[in-house]
Motif scaffolding. Structure first.
Motif, PDB file in Angstrom:
ATOM      1  N   PHE A  73       0.828  -1.209   0.000  1.00  0.00           N
ATOM      2  CA  PHE A  73       0.000   0.000   0.000  1.00  0.00           C
ATOM      3  C   PHE A  73       0.863   1.261   0.000  1.00  0.00           C
ATOM      4  CE2 PHE A  73      -2.044   3.349   2.532  1.00  0.00           C
ATOM      5  CZ  PHE A  73      -3.166   3.589   1.745  1.00  0.00           C
ATOM      6  N   SER A  74       1.930   1.279   0.807  1.00  0.00           N
ATOM      7  CA  SER A  74       2.790   2.461   0.890  1.00  0.00           C
ATOM      8  C   SER A  74       3.505   2.715  -0.434  1.00  0.00           C
ATOM      9  CB  SER A  74       3.818   2.289   2.018  1.00  0.00           C
ATOM     10  OG  SER A  74       3.186   2.111   3.259  1.00  0.00           O
ATOM     11  N   LEU A  75       3.994   1.644  -1.067  1.00  0.00           N
ATOM     12  CA  LEU A  75       4.664   1.813  -2.360  1.00  0.00           C
ATOM     13  C   LEU A  75       3.683   2.287  -3.425  1.00  0.00           C
ATOM     14  CD1 LEU A  75       7.149   1.556  -4.126  1.00  0.00           C
ATOM     15  CD2 LEU A  75       6.635  -0.886  -4.402  1.00  0.00           C
ATOM     16  N   PHE A  76       2.489   1.724  -3.424  1.00  0.00           N
ATOM     17  CA  PHE A  76       1.462   2.118  -4.400  1.00  0.00           C
ATOM     18  C   PHE A  76       1.086   3.589  -4.230  1.00  0.00           C
ATOM     19  CE2 PHE A  76      -3.100   2.544  -5.413  1.00  0.00           C
ATOM     20  CZ  PHE A  76      -3.041   2.264  -6.776  1.00  0.00           C
ATOM     21  N   MET A  77       0.887   4.019  -2.987  1.00  0.00           N
ATOM     22  CA  MET A  77       0.524   5.403  -2.742  1.00  0.00           C
ATOM     23  C   MET A  77       1.684   6.339  -3.067  1.00  0.00           C
ATOM     24  SD  MET A  77      -2.583   5.345  -2.029  1.00  0.00           S
ATOM     25  CE  MET A  77      -2.554   7.130  -1.917  1.00  0.00           C
ATOM     26  N   ALA A  78       2.929   5.906  -2.801  1.00  0.00           N
ATOM     27  CA  ALA A  78       4.087   6.743  -3.136  1.00  0.00           C
ATOM     28  C   ALA A  78       4.184   6.959  -4.639  1.00  0.00           C
ATOM     29  CB  ALA A  78       5.368   6.101  -2.594  1.00  0.00           C
ATOM     30  N   VAL A  79       3.905   5.913  -5.418  1.00  0.00           N
ATOM     31  CA  VAL A  79       3.925   6.044  -6.875  1.00  0.00           C
ATOM     32  C   VAL A  79       2.842   7.021  -7.332  1.00  0.00           C
ATOM     33  CG1 VAL A  79       3.571   4.824  -9.051  1.00  0.00           C
ATOM     34  CG2 VAL A  79       4.946   3.778  -7.253  1.00  0.00           C
ATOM     35  N   LEU A  80       1.652   6.929  -6.750  1.00  0.00           N
ATOM     36  CA  LEU A  80       0.564   7.841  -7.127  1.00  0.00           C
ATOM     37  C   LEU A  80       0.876   9.282  -6.725  1.00  0.00           C
ATOM     38  CD1 LEU A  80      -2.665   5.805  -6.231  1.00  0.00           C
ATOM     39  CD2 LEU A  80      -1.591   6.128  -8.473  1.00  0.00           C
ATOM     40  N   LEU A  81       1.419   9.464  -5.517  1.00  0.00           N
ATOM     41  CA  LEU A  81       1.712  10.811  -5.039  1.00  0.00           C
ATOM     42  C   LEU A  81       2.890  11.439  -5.769  1.00  0.00           C
ATOM     43  CD1 LEU A  81       1.235  10.342  -1.195  1.00  0.00           C
ATOM     44  CD2 LEU A  81      -0.329  11.396  -2.819  1.00  0.00           C
ATOM     45  N   ASN A  82       3.684  10.619  -6.449  1.00  0.00           N
ATOM     46  CA  ASN A  82       4.808  11.157  -7.215  1.00  0.00           C
ATOM     47  C   ASN A  82       4.357  11.721  -8.569  1.00  0.00           C
ATOM     48  OD1 ASN A  82       7.730  11.551  -7.475  1.00  0.00           O
ATOM     49  ND2 ASN A  82       7.596  10.035  -9.117  1.00  0.00           N
ATOM     50  N   MET A  83       3.149  11.353  -8.977  1.00  0.00           N
ATOM     51  CA  MET A  83       2.625  11.877 -10.248  1.00  0.00           C
ATOM     52  C   MET A  83       2.233  13.346 -10.101  1.00  0.00           C
ATOM     53  SD  MET A  83       0.216   8.669 -11.416  1.00  0.00           S
ATOM     54  CE  MET A  83       0.903   7.049 -11.688  1.00  0.00           C
ATOM     55  N   LYS A  84       2.221  14.051 -11.210  1.00  0.00           N
ATOM     56  CA  LYS A  84       1.874  15.467 -11.219  1.00  0.00           C
ATOM     57  C   LYS A  84       0.373  15.622 -11.430  1.00  0.00           C
ATOM     58  CE  LYS A  84       6.362  16.999 -12.963  1.00  0.00           C
ATOM     59  NZ  LYS A  84       7.082  17.727 -14.037  1.00  0.00           N
ATOM     60  N   PHE A  85      -0.300  16.205 -10.436  1.00  0.00           N
ATOM     61  CA  PHE A  85      -1.731  16.486 -10.540  1.00  0.00           C
ATOM     62  C   PHE A  85      -2.053  17.640  -9.586  1.00  0.00           C
ATOM     63  CE2 PHE A  85      -1.093  13.126  -7.454  1.00  0.00           C
ATOM     64  CZ  PHE A  85      -1.799  13.571  -6.344  1.00  0.00           C
ATOM     65  N   LYS A  86      -3.184  18.264  -9.802  1.00  0.00           N
ATOM     66  CA  LYS A  86      -3.579  19.390  -8.965  1.00  0.00           C
ATOM     67  C   LYS A  86      -3.928  18.910  -7.558  1.00  0.00           C
ATOM     68  CE  LYS A  86      -5.328  22.350 -12.672  1.00  0.00           C
ATOM     69  NZ  LYS A  86      -6.494  23.112 -13.206  1.00  0.00           N
ATOM     70  N   GLY A  87      -3.453  19.662  -6.578  1.00  0.00           N
ATOM     71  CA  GLY A  87      -3.716  19.305  -5.186  1.00  0.00           C
ATOM     72  C   GLY A  87      -2.809  18.222  -4.657  1.00  0.00           C
ATOM     73  N   ARG A  88      -1.672  17.980  -5.334  1.00  0.00           N
ATOM     74  CA  ARG A  88      -0.773  16.911  -4.901  1.00  0.00           C
ATOM     75  C   ARG A  88      -0.224  17.180  -3.501  1.00  0.00           C
ATOM     76  NH1 ARG A  88       4.633  15.641  -8.299  1.00  0.00           N
ATOM     77  NH2 ARG A  88       4.974  17.820  -7.741  1.00  0.00           N
TER      78      ARG A  88
END
Length: 315
Positions: free
Chosen positions: A114-129
């Motif tokens: 879960f932590s690795l999956f969320m880290a990958v998502l949070l590393n993407m560029k999107f509004k409100g990151r």
């Protein structure tokens, strides 16, 4: 000949000059800075640590001006495992120890994924990151013990849902059994869902560690992969995961330490210590330490077998 005469003139007694090199200076200053830490380790940790091992074989009774020590052998250990019942929590040391070990077995793999999956998502560029990152890190910023107590360890949310009748509308356990899933698989899935609160509470720092690891990967690797036509799925398995794998062991050890520190077992040991049952609390602490060492040994053996913790590109 001339060089020898010059040395004799500069050093008439034939004494060797002490060469105070840069490497020797660094070594001396390192010893100076580490000396307070070594003294603290010896006096504040190692000596009490070994003293607690001796106390675990005694029944210690406080008296006026002294502590009466009665040797009882392994009685404290047998009592902690077989007979102890906590008055404050209405549970036993053995039950909480087994529950903690079970939580480690089930929570740790899910927490890492879960932590690795969320880290990958949070590393993407999107509004409100930045806001989303802060939300996941809020349990770490706030006092986790106070938050857990206020929420009742997630039980308050379950009570609210039960009052609204949500728990009666959809029974996941019954639904999965009706679909033909094996009983052990249903119990595993339902158990993971029940542990969602604990996993979310422990995932703040692991997500941050994985995120820092991902951001340290050179961008030219992704750029070259995009030029070659690699998909995001392929880049994750061939670039992200191999470069993050050396940090999996670090995240695992941190998650284990955090789990053991927040376990009810630590609360039971503290309660016995406050009741001046020093021998019993020492025995419980050493049983807990041995279990933790066993878990760490298993983790390091698995890391050695699956080559986790080393660089993917060493060979």
């Amino acid at each position: 000949m001339q060089h020898t005469l010059n040395n004799q003139v500069n050093n008439p007694k034939g004494k060797k000059k002490y060469e105070f090199t840069y490497q020797r200076q660094k070594f001396i200053w390192a010893i100076i800075f580490l000396l307070p830490w070594f003294i603290g380790l010896l006096l504040l940790f190692l000596l009490p640590f070994m003293e607690s091992l001796r106390y675990s074989f005694y029944k210690l009774t406080p008296a006026v001006g002294e502590i009466i020590a009665e040797f009882v052998g392994f009685d404290n250990y047998f009592f902690a495992i077989n007979e102890h019942v906590s008055v404050a929590t209405s549970t036993s040391f053995r039950v909480e120890l087994i529950n903690t070990m079970t939580d480690v077995i089930f929570n740790l793999p899910v927490l890492l994924i879960f932590s690795l999956f969320m880290a990958v998502l949070l590393n993407m560029k999107f509004k409100g990151r930045a806001l989303v990152r802060a939300i996941f890190f809020v349990p770490v910023i706030l006092n986790s013990v106070a938050v857990t107590t206020a929420l009742g360890g997630g039980q308050a949310i379950n009570d609210i849902l039960a009052q609204q009748g949500v728990g009666q509308i959809f029974d996941l356990h019954f639904f999965l059994l009706q679909t033909g899933f094996p009983e052990f698989l249903v119990a595993f899935v339902v158990g993971l869902i029940d542990r969602i609160y604990d996993i979310l509470a422990l995932s703040g720092v692991p997500i941050l560690l994985f995120l820092a690891s991902i951001q340290s990967i050179p961008n030219h690797l992704y750029e070259a992969a995009k030029i070659e036509g690699a998909t995001s799925y392929e880049m994750f398995w061939l670039i992200t995961l191999p470069n993050v794998s050396p940090h999996i062991l670090t995240v695992t050890v941190y998650a284990l330490v955090d789990t053991f520190l927040t376990s009810p077992v630590a609360t039971i040991i503290s309660d016995e210590l406050n009741k001046q049952a020093w021998g019993l609390s020492s025995a419980m602490a050493w049983i807990y330490v041995l279990c933790i060492i066993g878990v760490l040994l298993v983790v390091f053996v698995l890391a050695k077998i699956f080559k986790i913790g080393g660089s993917h590109y060493e060979h």
